[in-house]
Design a protein around this motif. Sequence first.
Motif, short mmCIF file in Angstrom:
data_model
loop_
_atom_site.label_atom_id
_atom_site.label_comp_id
_atom_site.label_asym_id
_atom_site.label_seq_id
_atom_site.Cartn_x
_atom_site.Cartn_y
_atom_site.Cartn_z
N ASN A 148 0.89 -1.08 0.10
CA ASN A 148 -0.03 0.00 -0.01
C ASN A 148 0.62 1.36 -0.06
O ASN A 148 0.44 2.26 -0.05
N ALA A 149 2.08 1.01 -0.10
CA ALA A 149 3.07 2.27 -0.23
C ALA A 149 2.53 3.16 -1.37
O ALA A 149 2.17 2.60 -2.30
N GLU A 150 2.84 4.47 -1.08
CA GLU A 150 2.78 5.52 -2.46
C GLU A 150 4.06 5.78 -2.89
O GLU A 150 5.05 5.88 -2.12
N VAL A 151 4.14 6.09 -4.11
CA VAL A 151 5.26 6.31 -4.83
C VAL A 151 5.59 7.81 -5.12
O VAL A 151 4.70 8.41 -5.66
N LYS A 152 6.69 8.45 -4.71
CA LYS A 152 6.61 9.82 -4.93
C LYS A 152 8.01 10.36 -5.65
O LYS A 152 8.96 9.55 -5.18
N VAL A 153 8.01 11.16 -6.64
CA VAL A 153 9.27 11.38 -7.18
C VAL A 153 10.00 12.13 -6.45
O VAL A 153 9.68 13.23 -5.78
N ILE A 154 11.22 11.93 -6.33
CA ILE A 154 12.32 12.47 -5.78
C ILE A 154 12.98 13.85 -6.64
O ILE A 154 13.22 13.51 -7.76
N GLU A 155 13.00 14.98 -6.01
CA GLU A 155 13.44 16.20 -6.79
C GLU A 155 14.85 16.08 -6.84
O GLU A 155 15.29 16.75 -7.86
N ASP A 156 15.61 15.83 -6.10
CA ASP A 156 16.95 15.80 -6.09
C ASP A 156 17.91 14.99 -7.20
O ASP A 156 17.13 13.77 -7.36
N VAL A 157 18.51 15.65 -8.05
CA VAL A 157 19.30 14.79 -9.05
C VAL A 157 20.44 14.05 -8.40
O VAL A 157 21.53 14.53 -8.21
N ARG A 158 20.03 12.73 -8.27
CA ARG A 158 21.12 11.84 -7.44
C ARG A 158 20.84 10.50 -8.25
O ARG A 158 19.76 10.20 -8.65
N PRO A 159 21.83 9.54 -8.20
CA PRO A 159 21.59 8.28 -8.57
C PRO A 159 20.68 7.77 -7.46
O PRO A 159 20.44 8.06 -6.12
N PRO A 160 19.84 6.42 -8.03
CA PRO A 160 18.84 5.96 -7.10
C PRO A 160 19.50 4.87 -6.21
O PRO A 160 20.60 4.55 -6.36
N LYS A 161 18.89 4.37 -4.93
CA LYS A 161 19.31 3.70 -3.87
C LYS A 161 18.45 2.51 -3.71
O LYS A 161 17.36 2.59 -4.39
N ASP A 162 18.82 1.28 -3.19
CA ASP A 162 18.17 0.06 -2.95
C ASP A 162 16.98 0.61 -2.06
O ASP A 162 17.08 1.43 -1.29
N GLY A 163 15.99 0.21 -2.36
CA GLY A 163 14.92 0.43 -1.75
C GLY A 163 13.71 1.58 -2.50
O GLY A 163 12.62 1.78 -2.23
N GLU A 164 14.48 2.10 -3.46
CA GLU A 164 13.77 3.24 -4.32
C GLU A 164 13.34 2.58 -5.66
O GLU A 164 13.78 1.54 -6.05
N VAL A 165 12.48 3.49 -6.17
CA VAL A 165 12.13 2.96 -7.63
C VAL A 165 12.80 3.68 -8.74
O VAL A 165 12.72 4.99 -8.40
N ALA A 166 13.20 3.16 -9.65
CA ALA A 166 13.83 3.78 -10.84
C ALA A 166 13.11 3.50 -12.03
O ALA A 166 12.61 2.46 -12.46
N THR A 167 12.55 4.65 -12.50
CA THR A 167 11.80 4.55 -13.88
C THR A 167 12.95 4.53 -14.95
O THR A 167 13.45 5.61 -15.31
N VAL A 168 12.88 3.50 -15.88
CA VAL A 168 13.80 3.52 -16.80
C VAL A 168 13.27 2.85 -18.33
O VAL A 168 12.41 2.34 -18.11
N THR A 169 13.95 3.28 -19.32
CA THR A 169 13.97 2.76 -20.41
C THR A 169 14.96 1.86 -20.79
O THR A 169 16.37 2.54 -20.90
N PHE A 170 14.92 0.79 -21.14
CA PHE A 170 16.29 -0.26 -21.22
C PHE A 170 15.98 -1.27 -22.65
O PHE A 170 15.03 -1.23 -22.93
N GLY A 171 16.93 -1.60 -23.03
CA GLY A 171 17.00 -2.59 -24.11
C GLY A 171 18.24 -3.37 -23.92
O GLY A 171 19.37 -3.08 -23.64
#
Length: 493
Positions: A148-171
Amino acid sequence: MEYNVEEISPVKRKITVEVPAEEVNAALTTTIALYRMQADVKGFRKGKVPSSVVESKYRKQVYSEATTDLINYQINEIMSGLSMQPMSRIDVDAKELERDTDFKYAIEFEVAPKLDLPEYRGLSVEEVKAEVTEAEIAEVEGRILENNAEVKVIEDVRPPKDGEVATVTFGAYQGDKVVEGIQAENFDLLLGQGQSLPEFEELVKTLTTGESGETEITFPSDFINENLAGQTVTMKCKLHAVKERITPEMNDQVAKKAGFSDVETMRKGIEESYMNQRKQMNKSAAQSQLLSQLIEGIKDFPLPPAMVEDRIDRLVQDLEYKLDRQGKGLQSLGKSLKEIRDGFKAEAESTVKSEIFLLAVAAEEGLDISPEEIEATLTQLAMQTRQPLHELKKYYEDNNLIVPLKDRLLCDKASELIYDAAEVKEIDPPAAGSKPASAEKNEADEGEGRFASKAEAVEWAVANLGIKESTAKGYSLAKLEERAEKFYAEQGE
């Protein structure tokens, strides 16, 4: 008709049948009469064609059907009279009927061996007491909160860490071509949960929002896509956003989303679900101990070869089905079909021994399965598989599965009888970190809990927990059983 029963071995019978010419002629006459009703012969009205004309025109079909019908009728009559249940296909050695001539044929089939049953009442067995700890309930609550956790965008420009959600495009690329099925746009990846290959997560954790990167990745040998297993590709990725998961406090609103009226009801539901599962699991373990103890005491236990082969067939089919759901085939195991079958032999023999023993106990006790019990079981199966009951019944009838179903229910009744007549001693669960001897044995034998094998547990974890196969394989069978318990407790099952 006269017949003679010959015991070829403890598990094989041969019956020689002699049919006098009068019965042969009667069988032919009956079949010809059936053909007369439908025969369409020029110059005669339907149903009025002389028997001699029908016999002449349709001789091949008439004699073949008459032979088959006579043998089938007599086999049923003989089996009923002998109260004998074939445990294999019935092999028939017969020529074709000849008018005015005695007919002789033979049938061979396998049967269950006659067992000298040991005393199966009043045995002693230990059963682990079912308990649920507060920590286990709290862990399930934690999973509910995570869901039931809510997801909120982090404004700081930094690499993501474990426990966070990264929105990515990959191939994944081989040369200039993207690998089909290994690509996605704006995909939300929860880091640190084993949802992707470690090398890919490490790449993502080096990027900042808007940045792209690439790295070479070698897929594991057990990768779900066999064509890529062991292959090296270039993984390209762009990070669009980093999000944090905000976990709510436990309250009645969260409990309602999980399907409960309030927090207190939810905790009781989780505890009851755990208790019910553990009680059944511990009872099943005790029943297995009783059965093993009894079977080990039977020195002479010949097995019908066809029955063992049939169980091996089923195990191979189950394995093939599970691999197919993972996008794999038997060839992915790196073994020949003979090696796979040989690997299942011991398990198949154990299963056959248990079935034969329990059916013998059922016969000794005069146990039976009523049509209503068959109907109730099929109704339950239909509900579980979400199939119309009439379709499921037709499938069972068309595929001759009613008798095996009845045998399974008889085995269950016999097992319950042995358990109810036993002296069951409750013992405390093992201390945290320790493992009783029975559990060690079960783990070595691939488990006696919810899953029949670790392979099955891994497949379940991939499908239900959303983790990678390579990650699931890193867990012990006991840990996967524990994860499954928590999952179903959370679902209130």
